[in-house]
Write an enzyme that holds these catalytic residues in place. Structure first.
Site, PDB file in Angstrom:
ATOM      1  CG  ASP A   1      -4.675  -7.398  -3.015  1.00 55.86           C
ATOM      2  OD1 ASP A   1      -5.673  -8.149  -2.903  1.00 55.86           O
ATOM      3  OD2 ASP A   1      -4.718  -6.179  -2.766  1.00 55.86           O
TER       4      ASP A   1
ATOM      5  CG  ASN B   1      -2.054   1.054   1.054  1.00 58.03           C
ATOM      6  OD1 ASN B   1      -2.224   1.646   0.003  1.00 58.03           O
ATOM      7  ND2 ASN B   1      -2.787   1.288   2.129  1.00 58.03           N
TER       8      ASN B   1
ATOM      9  CG  ASN C   1      -8.506  -6.436  -4.273  1.00 53.33           C
ATOM     10  OD1 ASN C   1      -8.824  -6.092  -3.136  1.00 53.33           O
ATOM     11  ND2 ASN C   1      -7.654  -5.756  -5.023  1.00 53.33           N
TER      12      ASN C   1
ATOM     13  CG  HIS D   1      -2.986  -5.727   1.922  1.00 58.03           C
ATOM     14  ND1 HIS D   1      -3.703  -6.658   1.206  1.00 58.03           N
ATOM     15  CD2 HIS D   1      -3.446  -4.512   1.516  1.00 58.03           C
ATOM     16  CE1 HIS D   1      -4.555  -6.046   0.405  1.00 58.03           C
ATOM     17  NE2 HIS D   1      -4.421  -4.743   0.578  1.00 58.03           N
TER      18      HIS D   1
ATOM     19  CD  GLU E   1      -2.866  -0.475  -3.095  1.00 61.36           C
ATOM     20  OE1 GLU E   1      -3.587   0.525  -3.095  1.00 61.36           O
ATOM     21  OE2 GLU E   1      -3.112  -1.505  -2.428  1.00 61.36           O
TER      22      GLU E   1
END
Length: 264
Positions: free
Chosen positions: A149, A9, A151, A246, A35
């Site tokens: 990830d 992130n 999602n 995360h 990310e």
């Protein structure tokens, strides 16, 4: 081979939270990031990454401060593949892959549909087209790890409140069905290979103290092709790492020693 996948992130934000010291302590062979939200030219700490013995490969999104993937590796890959050849996904830096003699490792960042209908439609398109790409890729590289990830929470055990989230992006029936078919198509959810227990999550909302209460979602995976089943030695979630909303996921693979080239 110790592989870690981590949606950071924002790599700059993670580094500001002492992420590099954590990276050194883990001593992973391959680190798959999602990310990253940055291009390597704006990072002032890459010399420290080099000093830890990592070669690093970046596939940022065209849009600044958004999405993007990267892989750090101590072993020099035979080949690095940037993207999947689908322009709409590659513009967002959705995947990067490194190939070794024993295994190919991908860092993938699946889109979120939580911002609205338009992005949910984009997510469904990604699942369809990227899923087909992975199916073909697996025929070419049968020993394949797809980290990242996704999602998507696969099953009710993977989300803290499945009933109230039944209509939430990330736990929609179509998404979960895609995940089921993906696994049935020849992949192993390596964490569930070892751990069938509930309350194991990899993402928590920043709201309402969700992480402290462990009200999370398991949306980060280290998926290994079934051809690697005999090589899977350990898989774990590492919730004590707190550089992001995360946490990392670990996969350890074991391969027989390679005979020296041109041996006697």
């Amino acid at each position: 081979m110790k592989i870690i996948t981590y949606n950071v992130n924002g790599i700059r934000s993670a580094i500001s939270k002492d992420w590099l010291a954590w990276l050194q302590a883990t001593d992973a062979d391959v680190v798959c990031l999602q990310e990253i939200k940055a291009t390597p030219d704006v990072l002032t700490d890459l010399g420290l990454v080099d000093a830890l013995g990592y070669k690093h490969y970046w596939f940022p999104a065209e849009k600044k401060g958004y999405s993007g993937t990267a892989i750090f590796t101590k072993q020099t890959p035979k080949h690095i593949e940037y993207g999947c050849g689908i322009p709409d996904f590659d513009r967002e830096g959705r995947c990067i892959r490194v190939d070794f003699d024993e295994v190919s490792v991908m860092s993938a960042y699946f889109p979120s549909g939580s911002s609205g209908d338009e992005r949910q439609v984009f997510k469904y398109r990604f699942l369809d087209e990227f899923g087909k790409y992975l199916t073909l890729l697996k025929t070419e590289y049968p020993k394949l790890v797809v980290c990242g990830d996704y999602n998507i929470c696969h099953r009710p055990i993977d989300i803290h409140n499945p009933k109230s989230n039944a209509n939430s992006s990330g736990f929609l029936p179509e998404e979960r069905e895609w995940m089921e078919k993906f696994i049935e198509g020849g992949f192993i959810d390596t964490f569930r290979h070892f751990n069938k227990e509930p309350h194991n999550y990899t993402w928590w909302s920043f709201r309402a103290g969700a992480r402290g209460k462990n009200l999370g979602w398991r949306i980060d995976y280290a998926m290994a092709s079934t051809e690697l089943e005999a090589n899977i030695k350990r898989a774990a979630i590492l919730p004590e790492a707190k550089h992001s909303d995360h946490c990392p996921v670990l996969l350890e693979l074991e391969f027989a020693p390679q005979p020296p080239k041109g041996g006697v």
